[in-house]
Design a protein around this motif. Structure first.
Motif, PDB file in Angstrom:
ATOM      1  N   HIS A   1      -7.979  28.831  -4.331  1.00 43.56           N
ATOM      2  CA  HIS A   1      -8.531  30.358  -4.287  1.00 43.56           C
ATOM      3  C   HIS A   1      -9.431  30.575  -5.323  1.00 43.56           C
ATOM      4  O   HIS A   1     -10.535  31.402  -5.204  1.00 43.56           O
ATOM      5  CB  HIS A   1      -7.225  31.473  -4.430  1.00 43.56           C
ATOM      6  N   PHE A   2      -9.588  29.923  -6.335  1.00 42.47           N
ATOM      7  CA  PHE A   2     -10.284  29.950  -7.683  1.00 42.47           C
ATOM      8  C   PHE A   2     -10.789  28.684  -8.129  1.00 42.47           C
ATOM      9  O   PHE A   2      -9.868  27.837  -7.883  1.00 42.47           O
ATOM     10  CB  PHE A   2      -9.700  30.592  -8.918  1.00 42.47           C
TER      11      PHE A   2
ATOM     12  N   TRP B   1     -26.954  36.698  -7.364  1.00 41.53           N
ATOM     13  CA  TRP B   1     -25.513  36.690  -6.963  1.00 41.53           C
ATOM     14  C   TRP B   1     -24.865  37.934  -7.629  1.00 41.53           C
ATOM     15  O   TRP B   1     -25.213  38.320  -8.664  1.00 41.53           O
ATOM     16  CB  TRP B   1     -24.986  35.574  -7.536  1.00 41.53           C
TER      17      TRP B   1
ATOM     18  N   LEU C   1     -18.161  39.659  -8.629  1.00 42.96           N
ATOM     19  CA  LEU C   1     -17.022  40.221  -8.421  1.00 42.96           C
ATOM     20  C   LEU C   1     -16.282  40.949  -9.791  1.00 42.96           C
ATOM     21  O   LEU C   1     -15.993  41.968  -9.438  1.00 42.96           O
ATOM     22  CB  LEU C   1     -16.028  39.228  -7.791  1.00 42.96           C
TER      23      LEU C   1
ATOM     24  N   PHE D   1     -17.032  36.037 -12.561  1.00 45.63           N
ATOM     25  CA  PHE D   1     -16.116  35.707 -11.263  1.00 45.63           C
ATOM     26  C   PHE D   1     -17.257  35.996 -10.079  1.00 45.63           C
ATOM     27  O   PHE D   1     -17.886  37.149  -9.953  1.00 45.63           O
ATOM     28  CB  PHE D   1     -15.027  36.633 -10.728  1.00 45.63           C
TER      29      PHE D   1
ATOM     30  N   GLN E   1     -17.566  35.878  -5.807  1.00 37.59           N
ATOM     31  CA  GLN E   1     -16.906  35.516  -4.552  1.00 37.59           C
ATOM     32  C   GLN E   1     -18.025  34.630  -3.941  1.00 37.59           C
ATOM     33  O   GLN E   1     -19.008  34.769  -3.574  1.00 37.59           O
ATOM     34  CB  GLN E   1     -16.802  36.694  -3.643  1.00 37.59           C
TER      35      GLN E   1
ATOM     36  N   PRO F   1     -15.117  33.046   1.685  1.00 38.73           N
ATOM     37  CA  PRO F   1     -13.817  33.793   2.069  1.00 38.73           C
ATOM     38  C   PRO F   1     -12.613  33.099   1.460  1.00 38.73           C
ATOM     39  O   PRO F   1     -12.360  31.953   1.580  1.00 38.73           O
ATOM     40  CB  PRO F   1     -13.669  33.688   3.769  1.00 38.73           C
ATOM     41  N   GLY F   2     -11.981  34.058   0.467  1.00 38.09           N
ATOM     42  CA  GLY F   2     -10.738  33.492  -0.062  1.00 38.09           C
ATOM     43  C   GLY F   2     -11.116  32.592  -1.175  1.00 38.09           C
ATOM     44  O   GLY F   2     -10.074  31.917  -1.714  1.00 38.09           O
TER      45      GLY F   2
ATOM     46  N   VAL G   1     -13.147  31.989  -5.070  1.00 39.61           N
ATOM     47  CA  VAL G   1     -13.792  32.773  -6.090  1.00 39.61           C
ATOM     48  C   VAL G   1     -14.299  31.568  -7.270  1.00 39.61           C
ATOM     49  O   VAL G   1     -13.474  30.844  -7.481  1.00 39.61           O
ATOM     50  CB  VAL G   1     -13.177  33.629  -7.003  1.00 39.61           C
TER      51      VAL G   1
END
Length: 143
Positions: A6-7, A28, A31, A40, A42, A45-46, A48
């Motif tokens: 996820h990260f 960009w 987030l 951060f 994004q 999807p899902g 970061v």
């Protein structure tokens, strides 16, 4: 453990340079942006991408890690054509990246690609591979 990430957090020696490159140069949208600490983005999807001040990155690992930057890693941005590889490399260099490998046919897997380095040393592969694509939901499809 489920097969997922996820990260991705990268130690970043100059957070202001990263901000200028990704936000100001490439457009960009952060987030979250905590000045002097972390930014951060994004990126899928899902997923970061975190750019974390190196000193605070080290403290987060318990201190004394000696990690000062990123090595042995590329982030890959895949595009729809060889021409788009060139255009993306031009946009990234205009934003402050340095070309590591000019756009060319790759040695492996039928890819046409280039490599650029961001102001903090993160290497990006800009690639077109007609053997696979990313579908509308963000999944990689081979064949």
């Amino acid at each position: 453990m489920r097969q997922q990430v996820h990260f991705m957090t990268l130690a970043t020696a100059d957070l202001d340079a990263a901000r200028r490159f990704y936000r100001d140069g490439l457009g960009w949208e952060p987030l979250a942006d905590v000045p002097g600490e972390i930014i951060f983005f994004q990126v899928a999807p899902g997923l970061v991408l975190g750019l974390f001040d190196t000193r605070k990155f080290d403290r987060d690992l318990g201190g004394g890690s000696g990690i000062t930057g990123v090595s042995g890693l590329t982030l890959s941005h895949n595009v729809d054509s060889p021409e788009e590889v060139g255009a993306t490399v031009e946009a990234m260099t205009a934003a402050g990246a340095t070309v590591v490998k000019r756009p060319q046919q790759g040695e492996f897997g039928g890819v046409f690609h280039a490599h650029v380095r961001d102001p903090n040393g993160v290497v990006w592969e800009i690639a077109h591979n007609p053997g696979w694509h990313v579908d509308g939901s963000g999944n990689v499809v081979f064949g």
